[in-house]
Design an enzyme around this catalytic site. Structure first.
Site, PDB file in Angstrom:
ATOM      1  N   SER A 102       0.807  -1.228  -0.003  1.00  0.00           N
ATOM      2  CA  SER A 102      -0.107  -0.111   0.096  1.00  0.00           C
ATOM      3  C   SER A 102       1.052   1.470   0.125  1.00  0.00           C
ATOM      4  CB  SER A 102      -0.981  -0.096   1.226  1.00  0.00           C
ATOM      5  OG  SER A 102      -1.826   1.063   1.215  1.00  0.00           O
ATOM      6  N   ASP A 151     -10.283  -3.940  -5.016  1.00  0.00           N
ATOM      7  CA  ASP A 151      -9.782  -2.935  -4.049  1.00  0.00           C
ATOM      8  C   ASP A 151     -10.288  -1.657  -4.275  1.00  0.00           C
ATOM      9  OD1 ASP A 151      -7.999  -1.492  -2.850  1.00  0.00           O
ATOM     10  OD2 ASP A 151      -6.186  -2.527  -3.604  1.00  0.00           O
ATOM     11  N   HIS A 182      -8.432  -4.357  -0.322  1.00  0.00           N
ATOM     12  CA  HIS A 182      -6.954  -3.786  -0.452  1.00  0.00           C
ATOM     13  C   HIS A 182      -6.159  -4.818   0.704  1.00  0.00           C
ATOM     14  CE1 HIS A 182      -4.341  -0.583  -1.196  1.00  0.00           C
ATOM     15  NE2 HIS A 182      -4.247  -0.399   0.319  1.00  0.00           N
TER      16      HIS A 182
HETATM   17  C1  MLT Z   1      -1.739   5.900   0.115  1.00  0.00           C
HETATM   18  O1  MLT Z   1      -1.828   6.963   0.563  1.00  0.00           O
HETATM   19  O2  MLT Z   1      -0.497   5.761  -0.411  1.00  0.00           O
HETATM   20  C2  MLT Z   1      -2.472   5.021  -0.629  1.00  0.00           C
HETATM   21  O3  MLT Z   1      -3.862   5.697  -0.360  1.00  0.00           O
HETATM   22  C3  MLT Z   1      -2.645   3.742   0.088  1.00  0.00           C
HETATM   23  C4  MLT Z   1      -2.742   3.792   1.563  1.00  0.00           C
HETATM   24  O4  MLT Z   1      -3.947   4.363   2.153  1.00  0.00           O
HETATM   25  O5  MLT Z   1      -1.576   4.013   2.348  1.00  0.00           O
END
Ligand code: MLT
Length: 200
Positions: A102, A151, A182
């Site tokens: 992520s 996701d 996700h």
């Molecule tokens: C981010 O902010 O990098 C993406 O939205 C994934 C997350 O939630 O970390």
């Protein structure tokens, strides 16, 4: 930066650069090492910014909307940190395989958009970190992307877009889809492990 380092158990085994998701820490992904490659070492880093107490690797303006100035700054900082630690711990940066989930996958992808530092990368639920910029020549780079068909944070089309961007720069990309959202699920990790096994 707060981090943990463990050297590989066998010479020639990879060293994972572990990069957690939002709200995680440098402890989060250590369990993956055993599943991906039991002899691997790791450099596991905690993101340097916090959002409501949650560590992240760079700031965002809203979910999925990145603060591009901060992303650029933190990417440079992380790359400098990795180079510094390669001297401290005596490894070569080329031995590192980023394993990011992520937010951690997003900064890993952004480092790869800056410089072809890594020969392989395992990106779990990544997004497209930036658009409209030329990527470095990435011939010989192999990327594994683990994505979720449902996701809500990273649409399937964005996964395809990231794949196309890397491929446009000459990288080879394998995408494994789960039917989940996700979250990280075992079949994705198992595919990443067999992908890695074919790489080494
Ligand atoms: C981010 O902010 O990098 C993406 O939205 C994934 C997350 O939630 O970390």
């Amino acid at each position: 930066m707060i981090h943990l380092y463990e050297q590989p158990k066998k010479q020639g085994a990879p060293i994972f650069l572990l990069l957690h998701g939002t709200g995680g820490t440098e402890q989060d992904l250590i369990g993956l090492v055993q599943l991906l490659h039991p002899d691997a070492g790791y450099l596991s880093v905690r993101g340097a910014v916090t959002e409501n107490g949650m560590p992240r690797f760079f700031k965002r303006l809203a979910e999925g909307v990145f603060d591009e100035a901060d992303l650029a700054l933190r990417t440079k900082e992380l790359m400098a940190f990795i180079k510094e630690k390669s001297e401290t711990y005596q490894f070569s940066v080329q031995e590192l395989i980023p394993v990011g989930y992520s937010n951690g996958a997003n900064i890993a992808a952004n480092m790869m958009f800056e410089e072809a530092l890594f020969a392989q990368a395992i990106l779990l639920h990544p997004m497209v970190p930036r658009r409209g910029i030329p990527l470095p020549n990435s011939e010989g780079v192999n990327v594994f992307i683990g994505a979720g068909a449902n996701d809500p944070i990273c649409a399937a089309s964005e996964t395809e877009e990231l794949k196309a961007l890397f491929e446009g720069a000459g990288a080879h990309v394998d995408v494994t889809w789960s039917n989940h959202g996700h979250q990280l699920v075992m079949p994705t990790i198992e595919s990443a492990a067999s992908w890695l096994n074919n790489q080494l």
